[in-house]
Design a protein around this motif. Sequence first.
Motif, short mmCIF file in Angstrom:
data_model
loop_
_atom_site.label_atom_id
_atom_site.label_comp_id
_atom_site.label_asym_id
_atom_site.label_seq_id
_atom_site.Cartn_x
_atom_site.Cartn_y
_atom_site.Cartn_z
N GLU A 202 10.70 6.09 -41.26
CA GLU A 202 11.20 4.76 -41.64
C GLU A 202 10.33 4.17 -42.76
OE1 GLU A 202 13.85 1.61 -41.49
OE2 GLU A 202 13.97 3.41 -40.27
N ALA A 203 9.01 4.31 -42.63
CA ALA A 203 8.10 3.77 -43.65
C ALA A 203 8.30 4.49 -44.99
CB ALA A 203 6.65 3.88 -43.19
N VAL A 204 8.53 5.79 -44.95
CA VAL A 204 8.79 6.54 -46.19
C VAL A 204 10.03 5.98 -46.87
CG1 VAL A 204 9.42 8.79 -47.16
CG2 VAL A 204 7.68 8.66 -45.38
N ASP A 205 11.09 5.76 -46.09
CA ASP A 205 12.32 5.21 -46.66
C ASP A 205 12.11 3.82 -47.25
OD1 ASP A 205 13.72 7.49 -46.00
OD2 ASP A 205 14.54 6.67 -44.14
N ILE A 206 11.38 2.98 -46.54
CA ILE A 206 11.09 1.63 -47.04
C ILE A 206 10.36 1.71 -48.38
CG2 ILE A 206 9.67 -0.43 -46.63
CD1 ILE A 206 10.37 -0.02 -43.59
N LEU A 207 9.35 2.54 -48.45
CA LEU A 207 8.57 2.67 -49.68
C LEU A 207 9.40 3.26 -50.81
CD1 LEU A 207 5.23 3.87 -48.11
CD2 LEU A 207 5.60 1.70 -49.29
N ARG A 208 10.17 4.28 -50.52
CA ARG A 208 10.98 4.93 -51.56
C ARG A 208 12.01 3.97 -52.15
NH1 ARG A 208 13.09 10.62 -49.54
NH2 ARG A 208 13.70 10.80 -51.70
N LEU A 209 12.58 3.15 -51.30
CA LEU A 209 13.62 2.23 -51.77
C LEU A 209 13.08 1.01 -52.48
CD1 LEU A 209 15.98 2.37 -48.67
CD2 LEU A 209 16.42 3.33 -50.95
N ARG A 210 11.85 0.64 -52.21
CA ARG A 210 11.33 -0.63 -52.75
C ARG A 210 10.31 -0.44 -53.86
NH1 ARG A 210 11.09 -3.83 -47.17
NH2 ARG A 210 13.32 -3.81 -46.81
N VAL A 211 9.15 0.08 -53.52
CA VAL A 211 8.06 0.07 -54.49
C VAL A 211 7.59 1.45 -54.91
CG1 VAL A 211 7.20 -2.16 -53.76
CG2 VAL A 211 6.33 -0.11 -52.67
N GLY A 212 8.07 2.47 -54.25
CA GLY A 212 7.63 3.82 -54.56
C GLY A 212 6.55 4.28 -53.59
N GLU B 89 6.58 -3.05 -41.09
CA GLU B 89 8.02 -3.29 -41.13
C GLU B 89 8.78 -2.18 -40.41
OE1 GLU B 89 11.70 -3.79 -44.29
OE2 GLU B 89 9.65 -4.03 -45.02
N ALA B 90 8.35 -0.94 -40.59
CA ALA B 90 9.01 0.18 -39.93
C ALA B 90 8.88 0.05 -38.41
CB ALA B 90 8.41 1.50 -40.40
N ALA B 91 7.70 -0.32 -37.93
CA ALA B 91 7.48 -0.48 -36.48
C ALA B 91 8.38 -1.59 -35.92
CB ALA B 91 6.02 -0.78 -36.20
N ARG B 92 8.48 -2.69 -36.64
CA ARG B 92 9.34 -3.79 -36.19
C ARG B 92 10.82 -3.39 -36.19
NH1 ARG B 92 5.59 -6.22 -39.39
NH2 ARG B 92 7.01 -6.46 -41.16
N GLU C 231 11.41 -1.01 -33.23
CA GLU C 231 11.38 -1.79 -32.00
C GLU C 231 12.68 -2.58 -31.82
OE1 GLU C 231 8.91 -5.52 -30.13
OE2 GLU C 231 7.83 -4.12 -31.42
N ALA C 232 13.18 -3.19 -32.87
CA ALA C 232 14.42 -3.97 -32.79
C ALA C 232 15.61 -3.08 -32.45
CB ALA C 232 14.67 -4.70 -34.10
N VAL C 233 15.67 -1.91 -33.04
CA VAL C 233 16.76 -0.97 -32.75
C VAL C 233 16.69 -0.52 -31.29
CG1 VAL C 233 17.66 1.35 -33.25
CG2 VAL C 233 17.06 -0.20 -35.12
N GLU C 234 15.48 -0.20 -30.82
CA GLU C 234 15.33 0.23 -29.44
C GLU C 234 15.71 -0.88 -28.46
OE1 GLU C 234 11.29 1.62 -29.30
OE2 GLU C 234 11.83 3.58 -30.14
N ARG C 235 15.32 -2.11 -28.78
CA ARG C 235 15.66 -3.26 -27.93
C ARG C 235 17.17 -3.46 -27.86
NH1 ARG C 235 11.54 -6.55 -30.06
NH2 ARG C 235 13.09 -7.30 -31.54
N SER C 236 17.82 -3.34 -29.00
CA SER C 236 19.27 -3.58 -29.04
C SER C 236 20.07 -2.47 -28.37
CB SER C 236 19.74 -3.78 -30.48
OG SER C 236 19.67 -2.57 -31.19
N SER C 237 19.49 -1.29 -28.23
CA SER C 237 20.22 -0.18 -27.61
C SER C 237 19.96 -0.06 -26.10
CB SER C 237 19.87 1.12 -28.31
OG SER C 237 18.52 1.45 -28.10
N ARG C 238 19.06 -0.88 -25.56
CA ARG C 238 18.81 -0.86 -24.12
C ARG C 238 19.95 -1.54 -23.38
NH1 ARG C 238 13.02 -3.27 -24.92
NH2 ARG C 238 12.00 -1.48 -25.81
#
Length: 104
Positions: free
Chosen positions: A2-12, A89-92, A95-102
Amino acid sequence: MEAVDILRLRVGVGPVLHDGEGDTLGFLVPPGTADDWDLPGSACTQTYEGGACTGRSEPPVTGTGWLLPPDAARPEATDPAVLRAALGEAARTIEAVERSSRPN
């Protein structure tokens, strides 16, 4: 990832390593970053001196491979402050996805 994707899409993002099983990622950061790294759930380890990896074909850590190899299109290393923010941001997000799928 998730962090890799965030970095690739935003700042590199600089070069990224993965272990043989793909369970662990390693972001190359500037030398000296390990001295002050204190983000829970992560570790920062000094691998080699000099910091330059552009043009290296072999990863600097035994037993790893390149997820994103170094090349001229990416910076040599990921900025530690930017990495810290992306990991948070990736951790949050996870966590939000896991919470919503419970089940309720």
